[in-house]
Structure formats: C-alpha cells, structure tokens
Design a protein around this motif. Structure first.
Motif, PDB file in Angstrom:
ATOM      1  N   LEU A   1      46.544  -0.151 113.754  1.00 24.29           N
ATOM      2  CA  LEU A   1      47.841   0.459 114.037  1.00 24.29           C
ATOM      3  C   LEU A   1      47.832   1.973 113.904  1.00 24.29           C
ATOM      4  O   LEU A   1      48.233   2.692 114.800  1.00 24.29           O
ATOM      5  CB  LEU A   1      48.921  -0.113 113.122  1.00 24.29           C
ATOM      6  N   CYS A   2      47.384   2.455 112.754  1.00 26.99           N
ATOM      7  CA  CYS A   2      47.494   3.901 112.492  1.00 26.99           C
ATOM      8  C   CYS A   2      46.160   4.623 112.481  1.00 26.99           C
ATOM      9  O   CYS A   2      46.125   5.847 112.392  1.00 26.99           O
ATOM     10  CB  CYS A   2      48.244   4.145 111.187  1.00 26.99           C
ATOM     11  N   GLY A   3      45.056   3.874 112.550  1.00 26.38           N
ATOM     12  CA  GLY A   3      43.744   4.489 112.579  1.00 26.38           C
ATOM     13  C   GLY A   3      43.184   4.864 111.224  1.00 26.38           C
ATOM     14  O   GLY A   3      42.087   5.414 111.140  1.00 26.38           O
ATOM     15  N   ALA A   4      43.919   4.589 110.149  1.00 32.42           N
ATOM     16  CA  ALA A   4      43.409   4.896 108.809  1.00 32.42           C
ATOM     17  C   ALA A   4      42.110   4.124 108.577  1.00 32.42           C
ATOM     18  O   ALA A   4      41.944   3.012 109.082  1.00 32.42           O
ATOM     19  CB  ALA A   4      44.444   4.556 107.747  1.00 32.42           C
TER      20      ALA A   4
ATOM     21  N   HIS B   1      61.129   1.566 105.963  1.00 31.51           N
ATOM     22  CA  HIS B   1      59.932   2.071 105.289  1.00 31.51           C
ATOM     23  C   HIS B   1      59.009   2.701 106.315  1.00 31.51           C
ATOM     24  O   HIS B   1      58.781   2.130 107.373  1.00 31.51           O
ATOM     25  CB  HIS B   1      59.216   0.942 104.552  1.00 31.51           C
ATOM     26  N   GLY B   2      58.476   3.886 106.010  1.00 37.71           N
ATOM     27  CA  GLY B   2      57.671   4.643 106.955  1.00 37.71           C
ATOM     28  C   GLY B   2      56.169   4.497 106.826  1.00 37.71           C
ATOM     29  O   GLY B   2      55.423   5.098 107.602  1.00 37.71           O
ATOM     30  N   ASP B   3      55.706   3.699 105.865  1.00 33.75           N
ATOM     31  CA  ASP B   3      54.261   3.501 105.737  1.00 33.75           C
ATOM     32  C   ASP B   3      53.786   2.499 106.777  1.00 33.75           C
ATOM     33  O   ASP B   3      54.560   1.703 107.304  1.00 33.75           O
ATOM     34  CB  ASP B   3      53.902   3.008 104.342  1.00 33.75           C
ATOM     35  N   CYS B   4      52.490   2.528 107.060  1.00 33.72           N
ATOM     36  CA  CYS B   4      51.913   1.590 108.023  1.00 33.72           C
ATOM     37  C   CYS B   4      52.112   0.163 107.524  1.00 33.72           C
ATOM     38  O   CYS B   4      51.745  -0.150 106.385  1.00 33.72           O
ATOM     39  CB  CYS B   4      50.427   1.882 108.213  1.00 33.72           C
ATOM     40  N   PRO B   5      52.677  -0.718 108.348  1.00 34.75           N
ATOM     41  CA  PRO B   5      52.875  -2.101 107.914  1.00 34.75           C
ATOM     42  C   PRO B   5      51.564  -2.870 107.707  1.00 34.75           C
ATOM     43  O   PRO B   5      51.549  -3.871 107.023  1.00 34.75           O
ATOM     44  CB  PRO B   5      53.668  -2.734 109.063  1.00 34.75           C
TER      45      PRO B   5
ATOM     46  N   SER C   1      49.179   2.939 104.761  1.00 35.23           N
ATOM     47  CA  SER C   1      48.883   4.367 104.804  1.00 35.23           C
ATOM     48  C   SER C   1      50.204   5.134 104.854  1.00 35.23           C
ATOM     49  O   SER C   1      51.084   4.826 105.663  1.00 35.23           O
ATOM     50  CB  SER C   1      48.039   4.676 106.042  1.00 35.23           C
ATOM     51  N   ALA C   2      50.353   6.128 103.994  1.00 33.48           N
ATOM     52  CA  ALA C   2      51.598   6.904 103.921  1.00 33.48           C
ATOM     53  C   ALA C   2      51.917   7.532 105.270  1.00 33.48           C
ATOM     54  O   ALA C   2      51.072   8.176 105.885  1.00 33.48           O
ATOM     55  CB  ALA C   2      51.475   7.984 102.854  1.00 33.48           C
ATOM     56  N   GLY C   3      53.135   7.304 105.749  1.00 27.33           N
ATOM     57  CA  GLY C   3      53.584   7.859 107.024  1.00 27.33           C
ATOM     58  C   GLY C   3      52.949   7.216 108.239  1.00 27.33           C
ATOM     59  O   GLY C   3      53.147   7.684 109.364  1.00 27.33           O
ATOM     60  N   GLY C   4      52.194   6.157 108.068  1.00 32.06           N
ATOM     61  CA  GLY C   4      51.457   5.526 109.164  1.00 32.06           C
ATOM     62  C   GLY C   4      52.305   4.859 110.224  1.00 32.06           C
ATOM     63  O   GLY C   4      51.844   4.652 111.346  1.00 32.06           O
ATOM     64  N   LEU C   5      53.552   4.523 109.906  1.00 30.20           N
ATOM     65  CA  LEU C   5      54.404   3.861 110.900  1.00 30.20           C
ATOM     66  C   LEU C   5      54.635   4.762 112.108  1.00 30.20           C
ATOM     67  O   LEU C   5      54.547   4.302 113.248  1.00 30.20           O
ATOM     68  CB  LEU C   5      55.752   3.452 110.281  1.00 30.20           C
ATOM     69  N   ALA C   6      54.919   6.028 111.899  1.00 35.61           N
ATOM     70  CA  ALA C   6      55.163   6.949 113.015  1.00 35.61           C
ATOM     71  C   ALA C   6      53.943   7.013 113.933  1.00 35.61           C
ATOM     72  O   ALA C   6      54.085   6.993 115.168  1.00 35.61           O
ATOM     73  CB  ALA C   6      55.516   8.340 112.494  1.00 35.61           C
ATOM     74  N   THR C   7      52.763   7.046 113.356  1.00 34.78           N
ATOM     75  CA  THR C   7      51.538   7.048 114.150  1.00 34.78           C
ATOM     76  C   THR C   7      51.413   5.747 114.922  1.00 34.78           C
ATOM     77  O   THR C   7      51.087   5.743 116.116  1.00 34.78           O
ATOM     78  CB  THR C   7      50.300   7.255 113.244  1.00 34.78           C
TER      79      THR C   7
ATOM     80  N   TYR D   1      51.573  -0.414 121.349  1.00 35.85           N
ATOM     81  CA  TYR D   1      50.922  -1.697 121.624  1.00 35.85           C
ATOM     82  C   TYR D   1      49.454  -1.554 121.231  1.00 35.85           C
ATOM     83  O   TYR D   1      48.699  -0.849 121.895  1.00 35.85           O
ATOM     84  CB  TYR D   1      51.040  -2.032 123.111  1.00 35.85           C
ATOM     85  N   HIS D   2      49.051  -2.202 120.126  1.00 36.56           N
ATOM     86  CA  HIS D   2      47.710  -2.001 119.580  1.00 36.56           C
ATOM     87  C   HIS D   2      46.881  -3.273 119.662  1.00 36.56           C
ATOM     88  O   HIS D   2      47.185  -4.273 119.002  1.00 36.56           O
ATOM     89  CB  HIS D   2      47.803  -1.523 118.129  1.00 36.56           C
ATOM     90  N   VAL D   3      45.829  -3.221 120.473  1.00 33.03           N
ATOM     91  CA  VAL D   3      44.904  -4.345 120.587  1.00 33.03           C
ATOM     92  C   VAL D   3      44.073  -4.394 119.304  1.00 33.03           C
ATOM     93  O   VAL D   3      43.469  -3.401 118.904  1.00 33.03           O
ATOM     94  CB  VAL D   3      43.999  -4.206 121.826  1.00 33.03           C
ATOM     95  N   VAL D   4      44.090  -5.538 118.664  1.00 36.24           N
ATOM     96  CA  VAL D   4      43.354  -5.754 117.420  1.00 36.24           C
ATOM     97  C   VAL D   4      41.975  -6.331 117.729  1.00 36.24           C
ATOM     98  O   VAL D   4      40.987  -6.006 117.079  1.00 36.24           O
ATOM     99  CB  VAL D   4      44.143  -6.704 116.494  1.00 36.24           C
ATOM    100  N   ALA D   5      41.907  -7.187 118.763  1.00 32.89           N
ATOM    101  CA  ALA D   5      40.652  -7.831 119.143  1.00 32.89           C
ATOM    102  C   ALA D   5      40.788  -8.374 120.558  1.00 32.89           C
ATOM    103  O   ALA D   5      41.897  -8.588 121.053  1.00 32.89           O
ATOM    104  CB  ALA D   5      40.325  -8.967 118.177  1.00 32.89           C
ATOM    105  N   TYR D   6      39.653  -8.590 121.187  1.00 33.50           N
ATOM    106  CA  TYR D   6      39.643  -9.325 122.450  1.00 33.50           C
ATOM    107  C   TYR D   6      38.451 -10.257 122.433  1.00 33.50           C
ATOM    108  O   TYR D   6      37.461 -10.027 121.730  1.00 33.50           O
ATOM    109  CB  TYR D   6      39.657  -8.411 123.678  1.00 33.50           C
ATOM    110  N   ALA D   7      38.565 -11.334 123.200  1.00 31.12           N
ATOM    111  CA  ALA D   7      37.522 -12.351 123.198  1.00 31.12           C
ATOM    112  C   ALA D   7      37.352 -12.929 124.590  1.00 31.12           C
ATOM    113  O   ALA D   7      38.291 -12.966 125.391  1.00 31.12           O
ATOM    114  CB  ALA D   7      37.872 -13.460 122.214  1.00 31.12           C
ATOM    115  N   CYS D   8      36.144 -13.391 124.847  1.00 30.82           N
ATOM    116  CA  CYS D   8      35.798 -14.032 126.115  1.00 30.82           C
ATOM    117  C   CYS D   8      35.599 -15.518 125.852  1.00 30.82           C
ATOM    118  O   CYS D   8      34.771 -15.905 125.020  1.00 30.82           O
ATOM    119  CB  CYS D   8      34.522 -13.404 126.673  1.00 30.82           C
ATOM    120  N   ASP D   9      36.338 -16.329 126.562  1.00 32.13           N
ATOM    121  CA  ASP D   9      36.223 -17.775 126.407  1.00 32.13           C
ATOM    122  C   ASP D   9      34.919 -18.289 127.017  1.00 32.13           C
ATOM    123  O   ASP D   9      34.368 -19.284 126.570  1.00 32.13           O
ATOM    124  CB  ASP D   9      37.430 -18.458 127.048  1.00 32.13           C
ATOM    125  N   ALA D  10      34.415 -17.606 128.029  1.00 35.30           N
ATOM    126  CA  ALA D  10      33.219 -18.067 128.731  1.00 35.30           C
ATOM    127  C   ALA D  10      31.956 -17.978 127.864  1.00 35.30           C
ATOM    128  O   ALA D  10      31.098 -18.855 127.928  1.00 35.30           O
ATOM    129  CB  ALA D  10      33.026 -17.272 130.012  1.00 35.30           C
TER     130      ALA D  10
END
Length: 173
Positions: free
Chosen positions: A162-165, A74-78, A82-88, A141-150
């Motif tokens: 993933l695709c920017g939609a 399937h080529g949509d963003c998982p 978004s249609a065709g989002g996987l390729a992006t 490789y798409h960073v979804v979030a980052y956090a500081c433990d301190a």
C-alpha cells in the motif's frame, strides 16, 4: 490488528452517530479484491476477497451517513501502520504491475489480488455491501500479487503493497 479491533468496531456500529443520532454510518476500508486480467487489462469487475475481520482491519474512516460527523479516522497505513501511510496508499499507484503475459509460460490470463479502498454503509437495516472507490490501474488500487493458473507461477509484492514502507508487515487476521 488494525487500528480498530472487532469489539471497538462493534461499539461504533451499534452506537450510530454520536452527533445527530442517525443509525447509519459510512465506513471506508482498504480491503482485498481479486480480478482476472487478460493481457494486463481487467477481464471482469472483480470479486471481493475479504472477510469481516479484514474489513475491520482495513477500516480507516467511519462517519455519519447523514451529517458527516467523523466517528473514527486514522492516517497510518492500514497494512503496516507506517505513520502517515494512508495518504500515500490512497494517492499512489501500484508498485507491482501485472504483466501482459505470464513471465514463466506466456499465458495471457492472470489472476491479480489487490487491496483497494472501498465504502460501505452500516445501520438502519442496511448490510455493508462494499463499493470500490477506485478501479484497476488508478491511484489507490494496489496489486499485492498475481498468479498464473496455467503454470502455477506467482509473484508477490515486496514491502508494504500500500504505502511502500519496507516493513516489517504485521500479520493480518
């Protein structure tokens, strides 16, 4: 829900290859991984942070490990469908970049949560053990979030990581 639900995924896995009968299938899925970064460079190889439902949810291709017959694709963003989002998603770099220091307290060590493509094999007595298809900083490789433990500062990507939609993002299992 992804393009496959758990019962459909289970049927694919139990059937094996419909072309040659081989029991082992290769599964490609976009799944969650955490990595500790020091000054914006990975400090370790990372750890998978998904469960079985998220593995099924991110599945975008299932093919025979022997003859390469495609059982599902399937080529949509998982993430947002978004249609065709996987390729992006597979060809673009992360929209959220992990800084060298925490923007709030200047700590050097941050934890990043990312979604990235991985491959696993299932069938013939093998259990799925995902292997990343890309490394930190590479396209896909798409960073979804980052956090500081301190200081408990956290930053989350806007829109689909993933695709920017623009969304809306669908709920994940």
């Amino acid at each position: 829900m992804g393009q496959l639900d758990q019962p459909a995924f289970d049927r694919l896995m139990s059937a094996g290859c419909t072309a040659c009968g081989h029991p082992t299938l290769e599964i490609k899925s976009i799944i969650d991984r955490t990595v500790i970064v020091m000054a914006a460079d990975p400090n370790d190889a990372g750890r998978w942070a998904h469960d079985g439902e998220k593995f099924v949810d991110g599945t975008y291709r299932v093919a025979c490990a022997k003859c390469a017959h495609v059982e599902f694709e399937h080529g949509d963003c998982p993430r947002c469908h978004s249609a065709g989002g996987l390729a992006t998603a597979l060809s673009s770099t992360s929209k959220l970049v992990v800084p060298k220091r925490c923007p709030k307290c200047s700590e050097l060590e941050l934890m990043a949560i990312a979604m990235l493509p991985a491959v696993a094999r299932f069938g013939g007595g093998e259990s799925p053990k995902p292997k990343p298809l890309v490394e930190f900083g590479e396209p896909g490789y798409h960073v979804v979030a980052y956090a500081c433990d301190a200081c408990d500062n956290a930053v989350v990507a806007e829109g689909c990581p993933l695709c920017g939609a623009p969304g809306p993002l669908r709920p994940r299992p």
